[in-house]
Design an enzyme around this catalytic site. Sequence first.
Site, mmCIF file in Angstrom:
data_model
loop_
_atom_site.group_PDB
_atom_site.id
_atom_site.type_symbol
_atom_site.label_atom_id
_atom_site.label_comp_id
_atom_site.label_asym_id
_atom_site.label_seq_id
_atom_site.Cartn_x
_atom_site.Cartn_y
_atom_site.Cartn_z
ATOM 1 N N ARG A 105 0.811 -1.213 0.000
ATOM 2 C CA ARG A 105 0.000 0.000 0.000
ATOM 3 C C ARG A 105 0.851 1.273 0.000
ATOM 4 O O ARG A 105 0.514 2.257 0.659
ATOM 5 C CB ARG A 105 -0.930 0.033 1.214
ATOM 6 C CG ARG A 105 -2.103 -0.921 1.113
ATOM 7 C CD ARG A 105 -3.074 -0.449 0.050
ATOM 8 N NE ARG A 105 -4.286 -1.225 0.098
ATOM 9 C CZ ARG A 105 -5.346 -0.911 0.833
ATOM 10 N NH1 ARG A 105 -5.351 0.179 1.549
ATOM 11 N NH2 ARG A 105 -6.395 -1.682 0.828
ATOM 12 N N ARG A 130 -3.868 7.051 0.173
ATOM 13 C CA ARG A 130 -4.368 8.313 0.724
ATOM 14 C C ARG A 130 -3.416 9.053 1.633
ATOM 15 O O ARG A 130 -3.625 10.223 1.921
ATOM 16 C CB ARG A 130 -5.679 8.049 1.474
ATOM 17 C CG ARG A 130 -6.835 7.820 0.547
ATOM 18 C CD ARG A 130 -7.989 7.203 1.278
ATOM 19 N NE ARG A 130 -7.601 5.895 1.788
ATOM 20 C CZ ARG A 130 -8.436 5.030 2.325
ATOM 21 N NH1 ARG A 130 -9.699 5.342 2.474
ATOM 22 N NH2 ARG A 130 -8.007 3.867 2.750
ATOM 23 N N ARG A 168 -6.866 12.024 -6.919
ATOM 24 C CA ARG A 168 -8.161 11.432 -6.636
ATOM 25 C C ARG A 168 -9.272 12.482 -6.708
ATOM 26 O O ARG A 168 -10.367 12.218 -7.205
ATOM 27 C CB ARG A 168 -8.151 10.779 -5.256
ATOM 28 C CG ARG A 168 -9.356 9.922 -5.078
ATOM 29 C CD ARG A 168 -9.468 9.284 -3.729
ATOM 30 N NE ARG A 168 -10.878 8.971 -3.573
ATOM 31 C CZ ARG A 168 -11.357 7.989 -2.881
ATOM 32 N NH1 ARG A 168 -10.563 7.196 -2.241
ATOM 33 N NH2 ARG A 168 -12.641 7.803 -2.810
ATOM 34 N N ASP A 172 -6.874 -3.505 -7.387
ATOM 35 C CA ASP A 172 -7.381 -4.073 -6.143
ATOM 36 C C ASP A 172 -7.629 -5.558 -6.301
ATOM 37 O O ASP A 172 -7.915 -6.020 -7.407
ATOM 38 C CB ASP A 172 -8.667 -3.376 -5.690
ATOM 39 C CG ASP A 172 -8.931 -3.631 -4.215
ATOM 40 O OD1 ASP A 172 -8.332 -2.951 -3.367
ATOM 41 O OD2 ASP A 172 -9.713 -4.559 -3.908
ATOM 42 N N TYR A 216 -14.822 -12.356 0.594
ATOM 43 C CA TYR A 216 -15.553 -11.160 0.159
ATOM 44 C C TYR A 216 -16.791 -11.519 -0.654
ATOM 45 O O TYR A 216 -17.847 -10.901 -0.512
ATOM 46 C CB TYR A 216 -14.639 -10.243 -0.658
ATOM 47 C CG TYR A 216 -13.667 -9.470 0.204
ATOM 48 C CD1 TYR A 216 -14.108 -8.388 0.965
ATOM 49 C CD2 TYR A 216 -12.339 -9.811 0.278
ATOM 50 C CE1 TYR A 216 -13.240 -7.672 1.766
ATOM 51 C CE2 TYR A 216 -11.451 -9.110 1.072
ATOM 52 C CZ TYR A 216 -11.908 -8.045 1.819
ATOM 53 O OH TYR A 216 -11.044 -7.340 2.614
HETATM 54 O O1 CP3 Z 1 0.079 0.362 -3.335
HETATM 55 C C1 CP3 Z 1 -0.398 -0.808 -3.354
HETATM 56 O O2 CP3 Z 1 -0.186 -1.640 -2.448
HETATM 57 C C2 CP3 Z 1 -1.160 -1.267 -4.599
HETATM 58 C C3 CP3 Z 1 -2.560 -1.270 -4.584
HETATM 59 C C4 CP3 Z 1 -3.402 -2.136 -3.674
HETATM 60 C C5 CP3 Z 1 -4.673 -1.701 -3.213
HETATM 61 N N1 CP3 Z 1 -5.289 -2.737 -2.596
HETATM 62 C C6 CP3 Z 1 -5.200 -0.350 -3.429
HETATM 63 C C7 CP3 Z 1 -6.298 0.144 -2.571
HETATM 64 C C8 CP3 Z 1 -3.248 -3.456 -3.238
HETATM 65 C C9 CP3 Z 1 -2.064 -4.395 -3.413
HETATM 66 C C10 CP3 Z 1 -4.459 -3.828 -2.570
HETATM 67 C C11 CP3 Z 1 -4.713 -5.166 -2.022
HETATM 68 C C12 CP3 Z 1 -5.920 -5.398 -1.217
HETATM 69 N N2 CP3 Z 1 -7.169 -4.858 -1.388
HETATM 70 C C13 CP3 Z 1 -5.993 -6.341 -0.157
HETATM 71 C C14 CP3 Z 1 -4.882 -7.239 0.282
HETATM 72 C C15 CP3 Z 1 -3.874 -6.584 1.115
HETATM 73 C C16 CP3 Z 1 -4.332 -6.255 2.513
HETATM 74 O O3 CP3 Z 1 -4.509 -5.057 2.790
HETATM 75 O O4 CP3 Z 1 -4.500 -7.187 3.292
HETATM 76 C C17 CP3 Z 1 -7.319 -6.289 0.344
HETATM 77 C C18 CP3 Z 1 -7.862 -7.092 1.503
HETATM 78 C C19 CP3 Z 1 -8.051 -5.367 -0.445
HETATM 79 C C20 CP3 Z 1 -9.484 -5.020 -0.360
HETATM 80 C C21 CP3 Z 1 -9.685 -3.601 -0.031
HETATM 81 N N3 CP3 Z 1 -9.480 -2.565 -0.920
HETATM 82 C C22 CP3 Z 1 -10.134 -3.041 1.188
HETATM 83 C C23 CP3 Z 1 -10.460 -3.824 2.444
HETATM 84 C C24 CP3 Z 1 -10.183 -1.647 1.007
HETATM 85 C C25 CP3 Z 1 -10.696 -0.619 1.983
HETATM 86 C C26 CP3 Z 1 -9.753 -0.324 3.076
HETATM 87 C C27 CP3 Z 1 -8.984 0.934 2.778
HETATM 88 O O5 CP3 Z 1 -7.789 0.976 3.095
HETATM 89 O O6 CP3 Z 1 -9.572 1.877 2.235
HETATM 90 C C28 CP3 Z 1 -9.736 -1.365 -0.306
HETATM 91 C C29 CP3 Z 1 -9.596 -0.030 -0.953
HETATM 92 C C30 CP3 Z 1 -8.256 0.319 -1.480
HETATM 93 N N4 CP3 Z 1 -7.445 -0.520 -2.195
HETATM 94 C C31 CP3 Z 1 -7.634 1.598 -1.382
HETATM 95 C C32 CP3 Z 1 -6.407 1.497 -2.070
HETATM 96 C C33 CP3 Z 1 -5.389 2.577 -2.286
HETATM 97 C C34 CP3 Z 1 -8.219 2.844 -0.731
HETATM 98 C C35 CP3 Z 1 -8.921 3.606 -1.806
HETATM 99 C C36 CP3 Z 1 -9.268 5.041 -1.481
HETATM 100 O O7 CP3 Z 1 -10.227 5.229 -0.732
HETATM 101 O O8 CP3 Z 1 -8.603 5.952 -2.026
#
Ligand code: CP3
Length: 339
Positions: free
Chosen positions: A25, A29, A38, A75, A151
């Site tokens: 990640r 944000r 964004r 994602d 999910y």
């Molecule tokens: O920079 C990176 O790591 C690359 C992008 C990436 C995202 N999600 C972007 C993202 C990666 C590798 C993921 C993987 C992901 N997504 C996982 C596995 C890793 C982990 O965290 O255990 C999971 C479980 C998800 C599912 C997911 N996506 C959730 C639970 C959420 C909401 C929680 C949160 O942090 O907002 C997301 C949204 C998400 N995926 C965001 C990003 C940058 C936030 C988006 C935003 O609101 O701008």
Amino acid sequence: MSSKKPLLRALAREALDRPPVWLMRQAGRYLPEYRALRAEVGGFLDMVRDPAAAAEITLQPVRRFGVDAAIVFSDILLPLEAMGMELRFDERGPVLPDPLREARDVEALAPVDPARDLAYVGETLELVKTALPGDTTLIGFCGAPFTLACYAIEGGTSRQFLELRHLMYRESELFGELMDRLARVVADHLRFQVASGAEVVMLFDTWAASLTKEDYARFAEPWTRRVLAELAGVAPRVVFVGGAAHLVEEQLALGVEGVALDHRVDLEQAFLLAGGRTALQGNLDPAVLLATPAEVARRTRALLERVRGRPGHVLGLGHGVLKSTDPDCVAAFVEEARK
Ligand code: CP3
């Protein structure tokens, strides 16, 4: 397997004078440049589906911190959308308003051709690849079948995934049918990402740690292994299970090139257990990055000191960068790997 890029060399367990470093990640944000883009492009999914925007976001942490890897901005849940499930993101996280509950829901899932249904991910990878500094590695990823099933069945993030447990235990044949389909899509999507420029593939099994050893072996591992077998020799494979201190042996036994460790696992102990079979990534607690840059540097130094001289270490966090992280603390973390 000798290649010039530091991350690829570490995954081949070559001896290096410094560990490569990147963070889960690392785009997101906590970066003002991410928030600015964004605000311009719209929501998270709008950015992901816009290859120019997604490529720019992928590159932001590479430019700012000089990390050794870029992970494609995407994602783990997009393959579920490609299978026909509605997917939204709101303040609480992902929402799938029509979760899978019975056989006909699983039967209604569409087959996925990633080159057609996830073409934007391929385009993003291609754009990033052309702009990436020569020693930076491009990582593609997917959710593991078990975490995707969590999910798909639960309809969002959950504390205990009880709907999933119900289906898994009471209708194991249907659960198996769903996992078969997910494994197919995951393997195809990862191969497509490699064909589009990804040099490493990462499999996120975020929720597998909710299972006991016994249930992991029965309900998650067989399908993870099926996916990994299809990627063997295609690209180095890294697996991550969040919070999985009790499943470290299982991860090490998968025969992959890299295992990303949660921060609750002792890194030095894990190196002993791994016995040179696999590289290890990690594993500073992401919450430590909420401390001052000086404290982050001190804690990172201490971590590096404990594994100094061991080939096959990739410096990283035990989970994703938190939203309230100060970018200067990420810089301090990365800087320690350079020293
Ligand atoms: O920079 C990176 O790591 C690359 C992008 C990436 C995202 N999600 C972007 C993202 C990666 C590798 C993921 C993987 C992901 N997504 C996982 C596995 C890793 C982990 O965290 O255990 C999971 C479980 C998800 C599912 C997911 N996506 C959730 C639970 C959420 C909401 C929680 C949160 O942090 O907002 C997301 C949204 C998400 N995926 C965001 C990003 C940058 C936030 C988006 C935003 O609101 O701008």
